[in-house]
Write an enzyme that holds these catalytic residues in place. Sequence first.
Site, PDB file in Angstrom:
ATOM      1  N   ASP A   8      19.684 -75.915 -17.937  1.00  0.00           N
ATOM      2  CA  ASP A   8      20.127 -74.544 -17.688  1.00  0.00           C
ATOM      3  C   ASP A   8      19.361 -74.002 -16.484  1.00  0.00           C
ATOM      4  O   ASP A   8      18.127 -74.050 -16.455  1.00  0.00           O
ATOM      5  CB  ASP A   8      19.855 -73.664 -18.908  1.00  0.00           C
ATOM      6  CG  ASP A   8      20.791 -73.999 -20.068  1.00  0.00           C
ATOM      7  OD1 ASP A   8      21.630 -74.896 -19.918  1.00  0.00           O
ATOM      8  OD2 ASP A   8      20.673 -73.351 -21.131  1.00  0.00           O
ATOM      9  N   ASP A 129      32.311 -70.030 -26.170  1.00  0.00           N
ATOM     10  CA  ASP A 129      31.040 -69.548 -26.690  1.00  0.00           C
ATOM     11  C   ASP A 129      31.345 -68.465 -27.715  1.00  0.00           C
ATOM     12  O   ASP A 129      31.955 -67.455 -27.368  1.00  0.00           O
ATOM     13  CB  ASP A 129      30.180 -68.985 -25.562  1.00  0.00           C
ATOM     14  CG  ASP A 129      30.012 -69.984 -24.421  1.00  0.00           C
ATOM     15  OD1 ASP A 129      29.911 -71.192 -24.718  1.00  0.00           O
ATOM     16  OD2 ASP A 129      29.991 -69.564 -23.249  1.00  0.00           O
TER      17      ASP A 129
END
Length: 240
Positions: A8, A129
Amino acid sequence: MILYPAIDLKDGKAVRLLRGDMDKATVFNDDPAAQAMEFVAQGCEWLHLVDLNGAFAGEPVNAAAVESILAQTKTPAQLGGGIRDMKTIETWISKGLARVILGTVAVENPALVREAAKAFPGKIAVGIDARDGKVATKGWAETTDVDATDLARSFEDDGVCAIIYTDINRDGAMQGPNVEATAALGNAVSIPVIASGGVSSLADLNALRDCGAPLNGAISGRALYDGALDLKEALAALKG
């Protein structure tokens, strides 16, 4: 089942967030490309990259870090975060990205997902998500009233190569994945599903593998950085 180590990216560094909160970021490596090479050296078959700043900005922000990773490793990589138009999709694929993940636009502009999947067969994934079963967008900053399973089903016949399903409440929390919800989604669609959020042990991987749904793989981040999950051991276990 494929294990995807996660990198990330925030402000050019490899970090992990807690439940998607940008204010709760832990920096694990100042050099994301070096981190990628570390994972590759341990035998991973794929890399999962997320441009966190890009997800909020709606356009690529950590492009330099991603390009550095692509330049230094030949391992296929998938990238999500801030990819919201055809030009950006084309640019990333031309730079060697194996798979583009479309999240926010899957809700706001599903026609783009379908157009891209047609233009680049096998290279377009949808990132779903979810917070309590409802889809969140814009770097998880906004929760919609769209049901995660309904969104997945809407792309059933459009050539989408994978769905990356993240349970936001589990992400970075080291509490295990939401196996039940992931399995339900995996059984609801024919598109391969990749589990994300909370995968933090061999037991978690085994639970996903044996959940009764044909999952393509699982993404793990913090557990690999913290040492709770040994990448080499996990890869060997999944192959065995």
